[in-house]
Design a protein around this motif. Structure first.
Motif, PDB file in Angstrom:
ATOM      1  N   ILE B  50      21.165  43.454 -19.827  1.00 33.13           N
ATOM      2  CA  ILE B  50      21.053  44.604 -18.635  1.00 33.13           C
ATOM      3  C   ILE B  50      21.084  46.111 -18.919  1.00 33.13           C
ATOM      4  O   ILE B  50      21.146  46.440 -20.322  1.00 33.13           O
ATOM      5  CB  ILE B  50      22.634  44.893 -18.013  1.00 33.13           C
ATOM      6  CG1 ILE B  50      23.637  43.706 -17.508  1.00 33.13           C
ATOM      7  CG2 ILE B  50      23.370  45.518 -17.263  1.00 33.13           C
ATOM      8  CD1 ILE B  50      24.783  43.887 -17.857  1.00 33.13           C
ATOM      9  N   GLY B  51      19.449  46.830 -18.129  1.00 32.80           N
ATOM     10  CA  GLY B  51      19.012  47.732 -19.081  1.00 32.80           C
ATOM     11  C   GLY B  51      19.780  48.748 -17.716  1.00 32.80           C
ATOM     12  O   GLY B  51      20.044  48.282 -16.392  1.00 32.80           O
ATOM     13  N   VAL B  52      20.525  49.389 -18.248  1.00 29.98           N
ATOM     14  CA  VAL B  52      21.087  50.857 -17.292  1.00 29.98           C
ATOM     15  C   VAL B  52      20.371  51.813 -17.225  1.00 29.98           C
ATOM     16  O   VAL B  52      20.007  52.992 -17.557  1.00 29.98           O
ATOM     17  CB  VAL B  52      22.795  50.839 -17.983  1.00 29.98           C
ATOM     18  CG1 VAL B  52      23.020  51.882 -16.537  1.00 29.98           C
ATOM     19  CG2 VAL B  52      22.916  49.687 -18.057  1.00 29.98           C
ATOM     20  N   THR B  53      19.556  52.395 -15.639  1.00 32.00           N
ATOM     21  CA  THR B  53      18.514  53.682 -14.797  1.00 32.00           C
ATOM     22  C   THR B  53      19.789  54.151 -14.335  1.00 32.00           C
ATOM     23  O   THR B  53      19.353  55.675 -14.049  1.00 32.00           O
ATOM     24  CB  THR B  53      17.595  52.561 -14.360  1.00 32.00           C
ATOM     25  OG1 THR B  53      18.384  51.915 -13.116  1.00 32.00           O
ATOM     26  CG2 THR B  53      16.618  52.677 -15.230  1.00 32.00           C
ATOM     27  N   ASP B  54      20.679  53.874 -13.634  1.00 35.66           N
ATOM     28  CA  ASP B  54      21.440  55.023 -12.542  1.00 35.66           C
ATOM     29  C   ASP B  54      22.420  55.423 -13.212  1.00 35.66           C
ATOM     30  O   ASP B  54      22.842  55.353 -14.348  1.00 35.66           O
ATOM     31  CB  ASP B  54      22.286  53.708 -12.067  1.00 35.66           C
ATOM     32  CG  ASP B  54      23.615  54.169 -11.221  1.00 35.66           C
ATOM     33  OD1 ASP B  54      23.297  54.969  -9.999  1.00 35.66           O
ATOM     34  OD2 ASP B  54      24.225  55.226 -11.400  1.00 35.66           O
ATOM     35  N   LYS B  57      26.145  55.557 -13.997  1.00 30.76           N
ATOM     36  CA  LYS B  57      27.005  54.741 -14.813  1.00 30.76           C
ATOM     37  C   LYS B  57      26.555  55.282 -16.348  1.00 30.76           C
ATOM     38  O   LYS B  57      27.506  54.330 -17.254  1.00 30.76           O
ATOM     39  CB  LYS B  57      26.098  53.151 -14.002  1.00 30.76           C
ATOM     40  CG  LYS B  57      26.765  52.676 -13.140  1.00 30.76           C
ATOM     41  CD  LYS B  57      25.528  50.811 -12.787  1.00 30.76           C
ATOM     42  CE  LYS B  57      25.973  50.618 -11.359  1.00 30.76           C
ATOM     43  NZ  LYS B  57      27.171  49.617 -11.430  1.00 30.76           N
ATOM     44  N   HIS B  76      16.003  54.668 -22.323  1.00 29.87           N
ATOM     45  CA  HIS B  76      15.956  53.242 -21.095  1.00 29.87           C
ATOM     46  C   HIS B  76      17.147  53.574 -22.435  1.00 29.87           C
ATOM     47  O   HIS B  76      17.282  53.423 -23.266  1.00 29.87           O
ATOM     48  CB  HIS B  76      15.351  52.653 -21.258  1.00 29.87           C
ATOM     49  CG  HIS B  76      15.579  51.690 -20.517  1.00 29.87           C
ATOM     50  ND1 HIS B  76      15.510  51.882 -19.072  1.00 29.87           N
ATOM     51  CD2 HIS B  76      15.796  49.645 -20.319  1.00 29.87           C
ATOM     52  CE1 HIS B  76      15.703  51.336 -17.999  1.00 29.87           C
ATOM     53  NE2 HIS B  76      15.715  49.698 -19.175  1.00 29.87           N
ATOM     54  N   PHE B  78      20.162  50.239 -23.024  1.00 26.38           N
ATOM     55  CA  PHE B  78      19.952  48.198 -22.884  1.00 26.38           C
ATOM     56  C   PHE B  78      21.015  48.324 -23.490  1.00 26.38           C
ATOM     57  O   PHE B  78      22.154  48.322 -24.290  1.00 26.38           O
ATOM     58  CB  PHE B  78      19.284  47.880 -23.625  1.00 26.38           C
ATOM     59  CG  PHE B  78      17.837  47.610 -23.137  1.00 26.38           C
ATOM     60  CD1 PHE B  78      16.918  46.634 -22.097  1.00 26.38           C
ATOM     61  CD2 PHE B  78      16.930  48.896 -23.840  1.00 26.38           C
ATOM     62  CE1 PHE B  78      15.639  47.055 -22.116  1.00 26.38           C
ATOM     63  CE2 PHE B  78      15.513  48.326 -23.636  1.00 26.38           C
ATOM     64  CZ  PHE B  78      15.229  48.062 -22.910  1.00 26.38           C
ATOM     65  N   LEU B 150      29.032  47.623 -15.257  1.00 31.35           N
ATOM     66  CA  LEU B 150      27.987  46.530 -15.111  1.00 31.35           C
ATOM     67  C   LEU B 150      28.579  45.267 -14.618  1.00 31.35           C
ATOM     68  O   LEU B 150      27.567  44.231 -14.049  1.00 31.35           O
ATOM     69  CB  LEU B 150      27.951  45.882 -16.678  1.00 31.35           C
ATOM     70  CG  LEU B 150      27.559  47.043 -17.694  1.00 31.35           C
ATOM     71  CD1 LEU B 150      27.114  46.585 -19.084  1.00 31.35           C
ATOM     72  CD2 LEU B 150      26.212  47.873 -16.828  1.00 31.35           C
TER      73      LEU B 150
END
Lengths: 250, 250
Positions: B50-54, B57, B76, B78, B150
């Protein structure tokens, strides 16, 4: 942006037939040093690597892994182990009560992850030198016997082997699950229809892949393969074994 | 024999301060594709990324991981997860009884190893492009909250994060355990005196390493560090959590 290292990784395919040419001491050292350079959780270094060169031991491991000849015939054979034995010794040495921690599921996970990170660096190092590799999960068919061959103490669990050597066969790169099925953004895919649609799409690709390779003799799908494999209750002794070795108890 | 790829791996050190420059879509794709190219046990592909950009979050994950700012501030982020969710769906789709297998300790190990192999390829890919990385085991401090962020389903366990980006700090390569302590030939080291002697030798090296870096302010040994760390009973909820997610039950 694509470079030699990424190219090496993307070209990965398991090699199951090797030339009769043992690795040099120097090659083994580069591989192990690369393995050791991988990240380790809180510096714990909770793994060990056993290189097997003795022909009788290799033959025995090949037999235990389900008669996989390439376990015996290769340039070098490594076994990667989850290892908290040295940490138990540290507990005594430092007069520190480490029992609950090293017997925890958390530290079992840490040891598995540490060993796997090291192993993957070893694999990439070998491939970067023009060799091929194959992970051998088959040693988990019979760990009680494997540990006799390798004389591993309490707090050590052999996880998988790795056969390394110069390839004596051509193998294809096997297509992986669609990018968007493995990689989610910000949260796990919530749209079940899209998620299952990706599996259908992948099935078509895999079916075509086998069809082309076998001139139509094979056309199984990935979910078909997985459904069959997962209906086989194999290695169900693992929980007892792992706990018997002092891991994953609390 | 030394090559660019091995050089990249040997130069690994965790980076905990990144430039404010997000990764491009293409860079993310090379990293994830490299991850996917790693070996997978019997083709099972038992992981997700899961790539988290928000930003919200990321902030929340940074807080949950013990206020590690670099979880929020990087190029980035992950998260690598053990994942047998798709395999449960496959059971229904293929009308195959997969329950006992996917709930086994064996398949829990397979999912962890699969995820870690993929992650290490991702790390090497990022480093080969001149970026730095840091594994974030800290997300395991509070997985119940992490899974809310997530939205991971049953049969999925987030294992660790990985912060990636352009380094904004210089860090040293940390010395690893002696080669002969990690690497055994044909069988596990049976000579306890030699084995413990290697730990003493390593302690001297580590003590010197800290001493030089801190102008004498620090001189702890590795076994001292480990003894302290392992006396802390952290993440002891893990067994219940993992089993609650449907792993490691039988």
């Amino acid at each position: 942006m694509m470079n030699q290292t990424i190219e090496t990784m993307l070209a990965h395919h398991s090699v199951r037939k090797f030339k009769d040419k043992p690795l040099s001491r120097e090659q083994i050292q580069w591989i192990v040093k690369s393995a050791q350079a991988a990240s380790t959780s809180s510096y714990i270094q909770a793994y060990s690597i056993i290189g097997v060169t003795d022909p009788e031991k290799k033959r025995k491991l090949a037999e235990l892994a389900g008669n996989q000849t390439y376990v015996a015939e290769n340039g070098h054979f490594f076994v990667f182990c989850a290892d908290l034995y040295r940490h138990e010794l540290i507990g005594k040495k430092e007069n520190s009560d480490v029992k609950d921690t090293i017997e925890s599921t958390e530290k079992f996970m840490v040891a598995l992850i540490d060993a796997a990170l090291a192993a993957q660096n070893a694999a990439v190092a070998a491939e970067s030198m023009g060799m091929g590799i194959c992970y051998i999960g088959g040693i988990r068919n019979n760990l009680p016997e494997v540990q006799k061959v390798l004389k591993t103490p309490q707090r050590v669990v052999p996880l998988f082997g790795m056969a390394v050597g110069y390839p004596d066969q051509d193998t294809d790169v096997k297509p992986r699950l669609p990018f968007e099925h493995i990689y989610h953004e910000n949260e796990y895919e919530q749209d079940l229809e899209a998620y299952e649609g990706q599996l259908d799409e992948y099935n078509k690709e895999i079916s075509k892949y086998y069809n082309q390779r076998t001139n139509g003799a094979r056309s199984d799908t990935w979910t078909g393969q997985m459904g069959k494999m997962l209906s086989n209750k194999t290695r169900m002794y693992m929980k007892d074994f792992v706990q018997g070795k002092g891991f994953d108890l609390k």
